[in-house]
Scaffold this motif. Structure first.
Motif, mmCIF file in Angstrom:
data_model
loop_
_atom_site.group_PDB
_atom_site.id
_atom_site.type_symbol
_atom_site.label_atom_id
_atom_site.label_comp_id
_atom_site.label_asym_id
_atom_site.label_seq_id
_atom_site.Cartn_x
_atom_site.Cartn_y
_atom_site.Cartn_z
ATOM 1 N N PRO A 127 0.816 -1.224 0.000
ATOM 2 C CA PRO A 127 0.000 0.000 0.000
ATOM 3 C C PRO A 127 0.845 1.267 0.000
ATOM 4 O O PRO A 127 0.476 2.257 -0.629
ATOM 5 C CB PRO A 127 -0.802 -0.082 1.295
ATOM 6 N N SER A 131 0.153 4.113 -3.011
ATOM 7 C CA SER A 131 -0.427 5.435 -2.773
ATOM 8 C C SER A 131 0.069 6.498 -3.765
ATOM 9 O O SER A 131 -0.746 7.285 -4.250
ATOM 10 C CB SER A 131 -0.198 5.812 -1.310
ATOM 11 N N ALA A 144 -0.518 4.973 4.494
ATOM 12 C CA ALA A 144 -0.879 3.719 3.838
ATOM 13 C C ALA A 144 -0.048 2.574 4.400
ATOM 14 O O ALA A 144 -0.544 1.456 4.572
ATOM 15 C CB ALA A 144 -0.687 3.831 2.332
ATOM 16 N N GLY A 148 -1.686 -0.560 5.988
ATOM 17 C CA GLY A 148 -1.390 -1.878 5.428
ATOM 18 C C GLY A 148 -0.905 -2.831 6.501
ATOM 19 O O GLY A 148 -1.294 -4.004 6.535
ATOM 20 N N SER A 181 -7.333 4.533 8.258
ATOM 21 C CA SER A 181 -7.042 5.666 7.373
ATOM 22 C C SER A 181 -7.750 6.919 7.863
ATOM 23 O O SER A 181 -7.166 8.012 7.867
ATOM 24 C CB SER A 181 -7.491 5.367 5.944
ATOM 25 N N SER A 199 -5.377 2.927 -1.240
ATOM 26 C CA SER A 199 -4.088 2.229 -1.225
ATOM 27 C C SER A 199 -4.124 1.062 -0.265
ATOM 28 O O SER A 199 -3.622 -0.021 -0.572
ATOM 29 C CB SER A 199 -2.974 3.178 -0.809
ATOM 30 N N VAL A 200 -4.714 1.274 0.914
ATOM 31 C CA VAL A 200 -4.757 0.184 1.891
ATOM 32 C C VAL A 200 -5.670 -0.934 1.394
ATOM 33 O O VAL A 200 -5.358 -2.112 1.532
ATOM 34 C CB VAL A 200 -5.222 0.701 3.265
#
Lengths: 253, 150
Positions: A127, A131, A144, A148, A181, A199-200
């Motif tokens: 992640p 990002s 991220a 992650g 997040s 992203s995660v």
């Protein structure tokens, strides 16, 4: 020749292949070739993602069938490559059954595995580097990374709490992803909530299931293809439901 | 020069490293790790060059299909690993999230819009990668085993 033993070995090989993430046609083809290499005329192999059935007829005309169920499994490419190698070797060399059996048993032990910490690291850096692809800066990458790691931790160590239901597990992990997040952006570490969350979530998206589903369908295994496609759609739905938790909370505040 | 670096080289490097992270998750070791990550970088580069549309995703997936078939033939390994990891940057994680965010906000029009776009992206990926892979296999069989045996 001891056909019971041969059957056991071939079913075991099919099971290993399947649980390492091989496609259906590879499992069926490998088991069939192995049995043919040992001199059987027309072995029948049937596989779907959680079951392998092998049926052979000995030269005396005695039919034997074995079925093996396969539980939930991940993807293990190294094991898959080794199984494939072993199968190829067995088909060419045709060693005595005892030797084949010991080669098969040694497979799982001798396949290198990353330690849980390394896998967790993988869940973190994927992640972090996704990002920037979605337009995030360095601060978003750091967020991220943390998100992650949190999701990876849930996936690796939370299976006792979350049970073995894949849908539920993905939904929980996705909720964790969106909440972490949200928290990180809220305390000012990250800048763009959407970028960090996406992203995660990339570590959860059903890319593997989708690709496998299409491969099965292209290879003509419609049943398995459809079941894997349903799996990927369900996973996507679980991600959506989980991330809705974070979104709903962010709307309240 | 700066724009090339910022717009293309840096994202590709990121895709490379992100895919390297996924190789840890899928237990890929040694040379396979490098190949998968290179595939991921290539995938993102083609997607960017072709204009970041659904069609770009199709082209990029098609290229990855051929790339992973070639690599699998060279290393005599199953093709699955290379394909799985290299396609990951294109999987529409963002689409799922944005669709849900519009849904929660009650914006049905944009929700459906994003949902369909997400499905289109997924379909483009699947069809692109599989079509070229099947095509490659057919041509390869024809060239190296002209009698039709495997």
């Amino acid at each position: 020749m001891d056909y019971d033993k041969l059957l056991n070995i071939s079913v075991e090989l099919g099971c290993r292949l399947m649980s390492s993430g091989a496609e259906i046609y590879r499992v069926e083809e490998s088991v069939r070739r192995l049995l043919q290499a040992y001199g059987l005329e027309s072995p029948e192999v049937f596989a779907i993602p959680n079951c392998v059935i092998v049926s052979i007829t000995t030269p005396e005309g005695h039919p034997i069938t074995r079925m093996r169920r396969i539980g939930a499994h991940g993807t293990d490419i190294e094991l898959l490559e080794r199984c494939n190698d072993l199968c190829r070797r067995l088909c060419v060399l045709r060693p005595p059954l005892e030797e084949a059996q010991s080669g098969l048993s040694a497979l799982t032990e001798h396949t290198p595995q990353y330690t849980p910490w390394n896998i967790l690291l993988g869940y973190g850096i994927a992640p972090a580097f996704f990002s920037p692809l979605f337009g995030g800066g360095i601060a978003d990458s750091v967020c991220a990374l943390i998100g992650g790691l949190a999701v990876g931790f849930c996936l690796l160590y939370g299976s006792r709490l979350m049970g073995s239901n894949g849908f539920f597990r993905t939904a929980i992990c996705s909720a964790v992803a969106s909440l972490v997040s949200l928290l990180l952006v809220h305390i000012g570490l990250g800048h763009n909530l959407d970028t960090v969350t996406i992203s995660v979530l990339m570590v959860l998206v059903p890319g593997v299931a989708l690709t496998n589903a299409m491969r099965e369908i292209m290879a003509g295994d419609i049943i398995s293809g459809l079941s894997r496609a349903a799996d990927s759609i369900l996973t996507a739905a679980a991600i959506a439901i989980g991330s809705a938790v974070g979104l709903a909370i962010s709307q309240i505040f | 020069m700066d724009t090339i670096w910022l717009n293309y080289a840096l994202p590709c490097l990121c895709a490379f490293l992100a895919c390297a992270g996924f190789t840890l998750v899928f237990n890929i070791h040694g040379g396979g790790m490098l190949i998968c990550s290179l595939g991921g970088a290539m995938c993102w580069l083609i997607y960017l060059l072709a204009g970041s549309t659904i069609f770009a995703a199709f082209l990029s997936a098609a290229a990855i299909g051929v790339f992973s078939e070639v690599m699998a033939r060279l290393r005599r390994c199953p093709v699955t690993g290379y394909l799985l990891v290299a396609l990951l940057p294109l999987v529409p994680g963002g689409g799922i999230y944005y669709a849900m965010s519009y849904c929660v906000a009650g914006d049905i029009q944009r929700f459906l819009d994003t949902l369909l776009h997400t499905f289109g992206m997924a379909a483009a990926l699947a069809v692109g990668a599989m079509m070229t892979a099947s095509l490659f296999r057919a041509v390869y069989m024809h060239l190296y085993h002209p009698k039709g045996r495997k």
